[in-house]
Design a protein around this motif. Structure first.
Motif, PDB file in Angstrom:
ATOM      1  N   ASN A 109       0.951  -1.366   0.129  1.00 53.58           N
ATOM      2  CA  ASN A 109       0.096  -0.009  -0.029  1.00 53.58           C
ATOM      3  C   ASN A 109       0.828   1.319  -0.030  1.00 53.58           C
ATOM      4  N   ARG A 110       0.294   2.424  -0.582  1.00 55.53           N
ATOM      5  CA  ARG A 110       0.771   3.655  -0.317  1.00 55.53           C
ATOM      6  C   ARG A 110       0.048   4.611   0.168  1.00 55.53           C
ATOM      7  N   LEU A 111       0.338   5.214   1.358  1.00 58.67           N
ATOM      8  CA  LEU A 111      -0.416   6.010   2.231  1.00 58.67           C
ATOM      9  C   LEU A 111      -0.070   7.520   1.929  1.00 58.67           C
ATOM     10  N   GLU A 112      -0.991   8.354   2.274  1.00 57.70           N
ATOM     11  CA  GLU A 112      -0.833   9.787   2.138  1.00 57.70           C
ATOM     12  C   GLU A 112      -1.624  10.545   3.225  1.00 57.70           C
ATOM     13  N   LEU A 113      -1.033  10.963   4.279  1.00 58.42           N
ATOM     14  CA  LEU A 113      -1.876  11.706   5.199  1.00 58.42           C
ATOM     15  C   LEU A 113      -2.070  13.133   4.896  1.00 58.42           C
ATOM     16  N   LEU A 114      -3.477  13.330   5.111  1.00 54.02           N
ATOM     17  CA  LEU A 114      -4.096  14.672   4.517  1.00 54.02           C
ATOM     18  C   LEU A 114      -4.367  15.332   5.881  1.00 54.02           C
ATOM     19  N   LYS A 115      -4.075  16.684   5.964  1.00 56.85           N
ATOM     20  CA  LYS A 115      -4.489  17.329   7.216  1.00 56.85           C
ATOM     21  C   LYS A 115      -5.487  18.375   6.783  1.00 56.85           C
ATOM     22  N   ASP A 116      -6.609  18.494   7.661  1.00 52.75           N
ATOM     23  CA  ASP A 116      -7.531  19.614   7.258  1.00 52.75           C
ATOM     24  C   ASP A 116      -8.250  19.390   6.065  1.00 52.75           C
ATOM     25  N   GLY A 117      -9.267  20.224   5.746  1.00 58.33           N
ATOM     26  CA  GLY A 117     -10.174  20.095   4.731  1.00 58.33           C
ATOM     27  C   GLY A 117      -9.755  20.558   3.261  1.00 58.33           C
ATOM     28  N   LYS A 118      -8.997  21.683   3.158  1.00 52.35           N
ATOM     29  CA  LYS A 118      -8.321  22.011   2.103  1.00 52.35           C
ATOM     30  C   LYS A 118      -7.470  20.911   1.422  1.00 52.35           C
ATOM     31  N   ASN A 119      -6.675  20.523   2.020  1.00 49.16           N
ATOM     32  CA  ASN A 119      -5.836  19.542   1.389  1.00 49.16           C
ATOM     33  C   ASN A 119      -6.519  18.149   1.012  1.00 49.16           C
ATOM     34  N   THR A 120      -7.173  17.900   1.955  1.00 46.39           N
ATOM     35  CA  THR A 120      -8.208  16.589   1.909  1.00 46.39           C
ATOM     36  C   THR A 120      -9.070  16.411   0.641  1.00 46.39           C
ATOM     37  N   PHE A 121      -9.846  17.842   0.474  1.00 43.29           N
ATOM     38  CA  PHE A 121     -10.694  17.880  -0.781  1.00 43.29           C
ATOM     39  C   PHE A 121      -9.882  18.171  -2.017  1.00 43.29           C
ATOM     40  N   GLU A 122      -8.866  18.802  -2.092  1.00 42.68           N
ATOM     41  CA  GLU A 122      -8.086  18.645  -3.065  1.00 42.68           C
ATOM     42  C   GLU A 122      -7.717  17.582  -3.683  1.00 42.68           C
ATOM     43  N   SER A 123      -7.233  16.599  -2.561  1.00 45.78           N
ATOM     44  CA  SER A 123      -6.891  15.322  -3.087  1.00 45.78           C
ATOM     45  C   SER A 123      -7.881  14.573  -3.474  1.00 45.78           C
ATOM     46  N   ILE A 124      -9.023  14.555  -3.070  1.00 48.77           N
ATOM     47  CA  ILE A 124     -10.198  13.819  -3.377  1.00 48.77           C
ATOM     48  C   ILE A 124     -10.802  14.337  -4.658  1.00 48.77           C
ATOM     49  N   PHE A 125     -10.723  15.255  -4.858  1.00 49.55           N
ATOM     50  CA  PHE A 125     -11.122  15.775  -6.498  1.00 49.55           C
ATOM     51  C   PHE A 125     -10.081  15.403  -7.443  1.00 49.55           C
ATOM     52  N   ARG A 126      -9.170  15.404  -7.176  1.00 51.15           N
ATOM     53  CA  ARG A 126      -7.968  14.901  -8.010  1.00 51.15           C
ATOM     54  C   ARG A 126      -8.102  13.537  -8.354  1.00 51.15           C
ATOM     55  N   ALA A 127      -8.489  12.876  -7.507  1.00 47.78           N
ATOM     56  CA  ALA A 127      -8.690  11.210  -7.505  1.00 47.78           C
ATOM     57  C   ALA A 127      -9.994  11.003  -8.433  1.00 47.78           C
ATOM     58  N   ILE A 128     -10.930  11.909  -7.882  1.00 45.18           N
ATOM     59  CA  ILE A 128     -12.273  11.221  -8.779  1.00 45.18           C
ATOM     60  C   ILE A 128     -12.190  11.752 -10.138  1.00 45.18           C
ATOM     61  N   GLU A 129     -11.493  12.843 -10.539  1.00 46.20           N
ATOM     62  CA  GLU A 129     -11.162  13.126 -11.912  1.00 46.20           C
ATOM     63  C   GLU A 129     -10.569  11.944 -12.664  1.00 46.20           C
ATOM     64  N   GLN A 130      -9.896  11.011 -11.853  1.00 45.07           N
ATOM     65  CA  GLN A 130      -9.180   9.921 -12.625  1.00 45.07           C
ATOM     66  C   GLN A 130     -10.214   8.595 -12.786  1.00 45.07           C
ATOM     67  N   ALA A 131     -11.423   8.743 -12.090  1.00 42.36           N
ATOM     68  CA  ALA A 131     -12.314   7.460 -12.171  1.00 42.36           C
ATOM     69  C   ALA A 131     -12.522   7.301 -13.569  1.00 42.36           C
ATOM     70  N   LYS A 132     -12.534   5.785 -13.837  1.00 43.49           N
ATOM     71  CA  LYS A 132     -12.780   5.181 -15.004  1.00 43.49           C
ATOM     72  C   LYS A 132     -14.100   4.197 -14.950  1.00 43.49           C
ATOM     73  N   ASP A 133     -14.331   3.566 -13.975  1.00 40.56           N
ATOM     74  CA  ASP A 133     -15.377   2.567 -13.641  1.00 40.56           C
ATOM     75  C   ASP A 133     -16.418   2.826 -12.637  1.00 40.56           C
ATOM     76  N   HIS A 134     -15.873   3.317 -11.298  1.00 36.30           N
ATOM     77  CA  HIS A 134     -16.819   3.486 -10.287  1.00 36.30           C
ATOM     78  C   HIS A 134     -16.315   4.420  -9.439  1.00 36.30           C
ATOM     79  N   ILE A 135     -17.339   5.300  -8.569  1.00 35.28           N
ATOM     80  CA  ILE A 135     -17.119   6.152  -7.544  1.00 35.28           C
ATOM     81  C   ILE A 135     -18.041   5.785  -6.295  1.00 35.28           C
ATOM     82  N   HIS A 136     -17.483   5.365  -5.241  1.00 31.91           N
ATOM     83  CA  HIS A 136     -18.432   5.485  -4.144  1.00 31.91           C
ATOM     84  C   HIS A 136     -18.000   6.046  -3.272  1.00 31.91           C
ATOM     85  N   LEU A 137     -19.160   6.587  -2.674  1.00 30.91           N
ATOM     86  CA  LEU A 137     -19.083   7.588  -1.343  1.00 30.91           C
ATOM     87  C   LEU A 137     -20.041   7.221  -0.377  1.00 30.91           C
ATOM     88  N   GLN A 138     -19.291   7.454   0.858  1.00 27.28           N
ATOM     89  CA  GLN A 138     -20.218   6.988   1.963  1.00 27.28           C
ATOM     90  C   GLN A 138     -19.713   7.902   3.094  1.00 27.28           C
TER      91      GLN A 138
END
Length: 471
Positions: A109-138
């Motif tokens: 595994n590869r881990l990235e520690l994300l602190k606070d909202g700005k860094n976290t959501f920037e990382s989340i949106f970058r990852a979502i843009e890469q989606a090819k098959d499915h996105i699951h959110l809970q």
């Protein structure tokens, strides 16, 4: 007629009470708790029965939700064993998690520690843009706002690229989520489901059992979990508490498969729809990376998984135990473990905000300060905003990041998701961050001085402490 009705009602009440008493005697776990509920049922007419229905039933015995029984509908976890280098009795913790949560250690595994909202959501949106098959959110809390609108915009674009999107939200935590927004999601093709909706018919059975998980999975390849919800307060702050501080994880590698299976199981429970997992592939990094275990827990587990793991980590500490958590309302076992560790010479420190977002909870949290200080536990009160992280660090060997608080609700009643990482580099980095935050906080360490606080505060805290099993 009224004279005839009264004996009938009394008889019905006595019958219901008798059934509950039998259930308590058959399924009760702790004698003290069983006795307390028996007294409530017999001494508080009607209200005692209602409180027991809401807060007292043993879900581990009744298996009302039977989440684990649904694993057969989504396929079994594919286990990939590895063994991290842990000292002393800490290796037993990995076995405990595998035997109770059925999640082995994964190492690629590869881990990235994300602190606070700005860094976290920037990382989340970058990852979502890469989606090819499915996105699951809970999410426990999913609120209307800037973040929700931005997600809606990205969702519409990804659905146009034939990406399947499923959103699962908690019926109580996301109660403010507007029908207008949900209609927009459905209009663009997002599949939605509500976990235990706030409905009268299920009110008594579901109110006290919430899904507190925060999970995003993209293509079974990239996963996110931690303490951060979909709420604009993570970007704009809170008028009363200031900036919200939190900790999240980005995970890449084979552990994401476990995170996705947790989502799929919850999705089946909430929507009664099966997800075809045959196309899910485990994405293993070419080289050994970070070792970790995913720990999903809930009220229908066979064991008190999260409580047992926290308890074991506390007892395994030899040098230090550092905790960041806004809602530390320990039960007897956790309190004794913390005090025993400190009295044994372990450096036990608790970092939390100087006030919480719920006043009653704040009083209850403080009700335990005197016991901590008497045992030599250091308490650091953070004034610069609200610390919402759920972090535990132990001896540069174990780091815990996720959704579970140290209170009865997280340990017994909520569905939670916690990640236990076995990596010295990550532990060292998080330890340095913890110590820096402690330098910014106010230290409570004088037991005698704290004991002399006004009796009015002690009285309020004592009253709040009585309610701790419900908070």
């Amino acid at each position: 007629m009224d004279q005839m009705l009264i004996p009938i009602l009394i008889g019905l009440y006595a019958l219901v009470a008798l059934i509950m008493v039998i259930g308590l005697l058959l399924n009760g776990v702790r004698p003290s708790k069983t006795l307390a509920w028996l007294l409530a049922i017999f001494t508080i007419p009607v209200a005692g029965v209602l409180f027991y229905i809401l807060f007292g039933r043993n879900r581990r015995k009744s298996k009302l939700f039977t989440l684990k029984n649904q694993f057969a509908t989504v396929g079994e976890f594919r286990t990939i064993h590895c063994y991290p280098e842990l000292s002393g009795n800490k290796q037993k913790i990995t076995s405990l998690i595998e035997n109770t949560a059925k999640c082995p250690v994964t190492c690629h595994n590869r881990l990235e520690l994300l602190k606070d909202g700005k860094n976290t959501f920037e990382s989340i949106f970058r990852a979502i843009e890469q989606a090819k098959d499915h996105i699951h959110l809970q999410y426990y809390i999913f609120e209307d706002g800037v973040l929700a609108d931005k997600l809606l915009e990205v969702f519409e674009r990804k659905i146009g690229e034939n990406v399947t999107i499923r959103l699962l939200y908690d019926g109580i935590g996301s109660y403010s989520l507007s029908k207008k927004y949900l209609k927009k999601l459905k209009a663009i093709g997002v599949e939605t489901a509500q976990f235990l909706p706030f409905k009268f018919g299920r009110f008594l059975s579901a109110l006290n059992y919430r899904n507190h998980r925060k999970i995003i999975v993209i293509d079974n390849k990239i996963g996110f979990t931690g303490g951060i919800n979909i709420s604009d307060k993570y970007l704009k702050g809170d008028p009363a508490l200031g900036k919200w501080h939190d900790t999240h994880l980005k995970i890449e590698g084979e552990a994401v498969d476990f995170l996705n299976r947790t989502f799929v199981t919850d999705w089946f429970l909430a929507s009664e729809k099966k997800v075809d997992v045959s196309s899910f592939h485990i994405h293993t990094l070419p080289q050994k990376g970070t070792s970790l275990q995913m720990v999903p827990s809930g009220p229908d587990d066979d064991f008190d998984v999260m409580e047992q793991v926290y308890f074991s980590i506390i007892n395994s500490a030899e040098k230090y135990l550092y905790i960041v958590n806004p809602y530390i309302i320990p039960n007897h076992a956790i309190l004794q473990a913390l005090m025993t560790a400190a009295l044994s010479g372990v450096d036990v420190r608790i970092l939390m905000s100087s006030s919480t977002d719920i006043k009653l909870v704040d009083w209850c949290v403080r009700a335990y300060f005197e016991s901590y200080l008497k045992a030599g536990i250091k308490i650091y009160l953070y004034d610069d905003g609200f610390l919402h992280s759920k972090v535990m660090l132990c001896d540069d060997e174990i780091a815990s990041i996720g959704t579970a608080n140290l209170d009865n609700r997280s340990l017994q009643q909520n569905y939670e998701a916690q990640v236990f990482v076995y990596d010295k580099a990550l532990c060292g980095s998080m330890k340095n961050d913890f110590l820096q935050d402690c330098q910014k906080a106010r230290l409570l360490s004088d037991y005698k001085a704290y004991k002399e606080r006004p009796w009015t505060k002690k009285l309020i805290e004592g009253f709040a402490k009585l309610l701790s099993p419900l908070l």
